[in-house]
Design an enzyme around this catalytic site. Structure first.
Site, PDB file in Angstrom:
ATOM      1  N   TYR A 146     -29.776  14.286 -25.631  1.00 35.36           N
ATOM      2  CA  TYR A 146     -30.740  14.610 -25.059  1.00 35.36           C
ATOM      3  C   TYR A 146     -30.512  12.974 -24.283  1.00 35.36           C
ATOM      4  O   TYR A 146     -31.117  11.630 -24.932  1.00 35.36           O
ATOM      5  CB  TYR A 146     -31.661  14.648 -25.563  1.00 35.36           C
ATOM      6  CG  TYR A 146     -33.580  15.171 -25.141  1.00 35.36           C
ATOM      7  CD1 TYR A 146     -34.717  13.864 -25.401  1.00 35.36           C
ATOM      8  CD2 TYR A 146     -33.395  15.777 -23.938  1.00 35.36           C
ATOM      9  CE1 TYR A 146     -35.321  14.036 -24.808  1.00 35.36           C
ATOM     10  CE2 TYR A 146     -35.076  16.432 -23.545  1.00 35.36           C
ATOM     11  CZ  TYR A 146     -35.929  15.515 -23.720  1.00 35.36           C
ATOM     12  OH  TYR A 146     -36.907  14.645 -23.399  1.00 35.36           O
ATOM     13  N   ASP A 241     -27.330   5.199 -23.520  1.00 38.73           N
ATOM     14  CA  ASP A 241     -28.449   5.619 -23.665  1.00 38.73           C
ATOM     15  C   ASP A 241     -29.003   5.436 -25.244  1.00 38.73           C
ATOM     16  O   ASP A 241     -28.674   6.162 -26.348  1.00 38.73           O
ATOM     17  CB  ASP A 241     -28.380   7.468 -23.831  1.00 38.73           C
ATOM     18  CG  ASP A 241     -29.983   7.987 -24.001  1.00 38.73           C
ATOM     19  OD1 ASP A 241     -30.101   8.918 -24.153  1.00 38.73           O
ATOM     20  OD2 ASP A 241     -31.024   6.593 -24.180  1.00 38.73           O
ATOM     21  N   LYS A 273     -38.375   3.284 -26.500  1.00 38.70           N
ATOM     22  CA  LYS A 273     -39.617   3.741 -27.724  1.00 38.70           C
ATOM     23  C   LYS A 273     -39.472   1.842 -28.241  1.00 38.70           C
ATOM     24  O   LYS A 273     -40.335   1.226 -27.903  1.00 38.70           O
ATOM     25  CB  LYS A 273     -38.537   4.279 -28.255  1.00 38.70           C
ATOM     26  CG  LYS A 273     -38.081   6.125 -27.835  1.00 38.70           C
ATOM     27  CD  LYS A 273     -36.857   6.570 -29.069  1.00 38.70           C
ATOM     28  CE  LYS A 273     -36.600   7.442 -28.824  1.00 38.70           C
ATOM     29  NZ  LYS A 273     -38.130   8.774 -28.400  1.00 38.70           N
TER      30      LYS A 273
HETATM   31  P1  KE4 Z   1     -39.015  10.081 -23.434  1.00 40.33           P
HETATM   32  O1  KE4 Z   1     -39.118  10.761 -21.850  1.00 40.33           O
HETATM   33  O2  KE4 Z   1     -39.152  10.425 -24.224  1.00 40.33           O
HETATM   34  O3  KE4 Z   1     -40.019   8.666 -23.643  1.00 40.33           O
HETATM   35  O4  KE4 Z   1     -37.643   9.668 -23.307  1.00 40.33           O
HETATM   36  C1  KE4 Z   1     -36.476  10.736 -23.971  1.00 40.33           C
HETATM   37  C2  KE4 Z   1     -35.623  10.551 -24.380  1.00 40.33           C
HETATM   38  C3  KE4 Z   1     -34.064   9.296 -23.831  1.00 40.33           C
HETATM   39  N1  KE4 Z   1     -33.191   9.554 -24.550  1.00 40.33           N
HETATM   40  C4  KE4 Z   1     -33.109   9.505 -25.598  1.00 40.33           C
HETATM   41  C5  KE4 Z   1     -31.772   9.552 -27.449  1.00 40.33           C
HETATM   42  C6  KE4 Z   1     -33.882  10.052 -26.988  1.00 40.33           C
HETATM   43  O5  KE4 Z   1     -34.003   9.871 -27.632  1.00 40.33           O
HETATM   44  C7  KE4 Z   1     -35.325  10.153 -25.381  1.00 40.33           C
HETATM   45  C8  KE4 Z   1     -36.334  11.397 -26.614  1.00 40.33           C
HETATM   46  N2  KE4 Z   1     -36.291  11.769 -27.847  1.00 40.33           N
HETATM   47  C9  KE4 Z   1     -37.427  12.189 -28.082  1.00 40.33           C
HETATM   48  C10 KE4 Z   1     -36.876  12.769 -29.378  1.00 40.33           C
HETATM   49  N3  KE4 Z   1     -36.052  12.970 -29.505  1.00 40.33           N
HETATM   50  C11 KE4 Z   1     -38.614  11.902 -28.206  1.00 40.33           C
HETATM   51  C12 KE4 Z   1     -39.370  13.184 -28.538  1.00 40.33           C
HETATM   52  C13 KE4 Z   1     -40.709  14.178 -28.043  1.00 40.33           C
HETATM   53  O6  KE4 Z   1     -39.948  14.259 -26.868  1.00 40.33           O
HETATM   54  O7  KE4 Z   1     -41.495  14.325 -27.414  1.00 40.33           O
END
Ligand code: KE4
Length: 437
Positions: A146, A241, A273
């Site tokens: 993701y 990523d 993060k």
């Molecule tokens: P954000 O847009 O949520 O800050 O980041 C997206 C993203 C991009 N790349 C990786 C590897 C990520 O894990 C994420 C976001 N992770 C999720 C948890 N699996 C965020 C939690 C959520 O969506 O509420």
């Protein structure tokens, strides 16, 4: 142990009047595990406190940022001081280069970078930059990885996996994802086939170097080096990523942890993060000649009102300064604590005759309710998600808050110690009984 969630239930009902599902991000709604989410009132160290006064050992750490524990004093102090100088200017500040220097100490491959406000924004911008720099339309991503919710990345494997992508969400037109190929993870032949099918058409390969979004799935030996070799051979960019694993697996994330077997760093890296210390920060960075294609230096447009926000920069500077000061001792401690949790629960599961596969890299791990190895999304999806849901609900009742989905990573912080390991194992002893009953 009777636990009341009356106040959280009231807050949930109120939230649902304003917010779809009562949440601002879907996974928080507990739909994959059932029940209603407790509403958090505050948190400190390894613990969350909910609106009914229940306390939990936190094993999802705000989905990764809380590497040093909640309300880490230097981060809180830095935010307080920055707020007093006004929360935002929309103009350049010294703090942006100060944080950039710390990021570069952790990630030498990031010659230039841009701060944005989320991991989604970092990955979305990375794709646009790669396409602008190479002049090519196609993109390879991997099932189970993701990269945020930008349209081009919300894709699932088309029937001809290497031929085209299909929308992975309502609202995403086929045209937007037809150039995004979703291939199986840990499968180099699939990548070779895609390059053969689309010669000189693939701009980039983007992946989580350690998958966290299908649950934790480590790269097979040789996989990352194989991707580096194939992308270099075919003139495509390699994008790591590291939004989730950055600063978590090591100060330099996966690029440091797997340095010996990479065959060279990626061309671009995205981060998020931990780098914001809990405030909204994403980073897009990499080779200067590529990054200089970004406006105003180059032709690829990218912008953001709160990019490089002074409070977020202050939090990130405090966070990275602390983890760099702690050095390898921090990551050794995180590894030891997480291993104790992982091994302890594995023994308990075996005692209860429960098939559990647990994948761990450093302080991130996932317990898959399946007897089989989990090496890609297909094998992860063979897990008994109903059993995971029973386990999650029972752990919550016994004071341990796991991420509310089989396909998420659990995270341990520097604030977790022997006491928290004991509490987790006590809760698991009871929760595993609930799984089999
Ligand atoms: P954000 O847009 O949520 O800050 O980041 C997206 C993203 C991009 N790349 C990786 C590897 C990520 O894990 C994420 C976001 N992770 C999720 C948890 N699996 C965020 C939690 C959520 O969506 O509420």
């Amino acid at each position: 142990m009777a636990i009341s969630w009356d106040r959280s239930a009231q807050l949930q009902a109120r939230a649902e009047q304003f917010l779809p599902g009562g949440v601002d991000s879907p996974v928080r709604a507990f739909r994959a595990v059932g029940g209603h989410p407790p509403f958090v009132a505050q948190a400190e160290g390894a613990y969350l406190l909910d609106a009914d006064g229940n306390r939990y050992v936190d094993l999802f750490g705000s989905w990764g940022p809380m590497l040093l524990g909640h309300a880490y004093p230097p981060v809180v102090q830095a935010i307080r001081e920055a707020a007093g100088r006004s929360p935002s200017f929309g103009a350049s500040t010294a703090a942006e280069a100060d944080l950039a220097e710390l990021v570069q100490r952790c990630y030498p491959s990031i010659q230039k970078m841009r701060f944005v406000s989320s991991g989604t924004e970092a990955c979305m911008s990375a794709i646009r930059l790669a396409r602008g720099f190479t002049g090519r339309p196609f993109l390879i991503k991997f099932e189970g990885c993701y990269h945020g919710h930008a349209d081009a990345l919300l894709v699932k494997a088309g029937s001809g996996v290497a031929t085209f992508g299909l929308p992975g969400s309502a609202g995403v037109p086929e045209q937007t994802v037809m150039h995004t190929l979703a291939l199986p993870y840990n499968d180099l032949p699939a990548v070779e086939a895609a390059f053969a099918l689309h010669p000189e058409q693939i701009a980039a390969v983007i992946l989580e170097p350690v998958v966290g979004n299908a649950g934790v799935i480590p790269p097979q030996p040789g996989y990352l080096a194989g991707l580096r070799q194939l992308t270099r051979q075919h003139g495509a960019l390699l994008i790591f990523d590291e939004v989730m694993v950055g600063f978590r697996l090591a100060a330099g994330g996966a690029q440091e942890l797997y340095a010996a077997e990479l065959g060279g760093p990626p061309d671009l890296t995205t981060l998020g993060k931990i780098v914001g210390g809990g405030l909204p920060v994403g980073v897009l960075g990499g080779r200067a000649e590529i990054m200089d294609f970004l406006a105003p230096q180059g032709p690829v447009y990218q912008a953001g009102t709160l990019s490089g926000n002074p409070l977020a920069m202050a939090a990130g500077i405090a966070m990275l300064s602390a983890l760099l000061h702690a050095g390898n001792q921090l990551y050794q401690q995180l590894d030891n604590t997480t291993a104790a949790i992982q091994n302890g629960v594995a023994l308990l599961a075996a005692d209860h005759g429960i098939a559990l596969t647990s994948n761990r890299v450093g302080s991130m791990f996932t317990w898959f309710f399946t007897p089989n190895p989990v090496q890609d999304f297909a094998s992860a999806s063979m897990s008994d998600t109903a059993a995971f849901a029973r386990f999650h609900r029972a752990m919550l009742k016994h004071g341990v808050w796991l991420p509310p989905s089989q396909y998420e990573a659990a995270f341990v912080s520097a604030a977790h110690g022997d006491r928290e390991v004991d509490l987790i194992l006590q809760a698991a002893r009871a929760a595993l009984r609930a799984v089999v009953s």
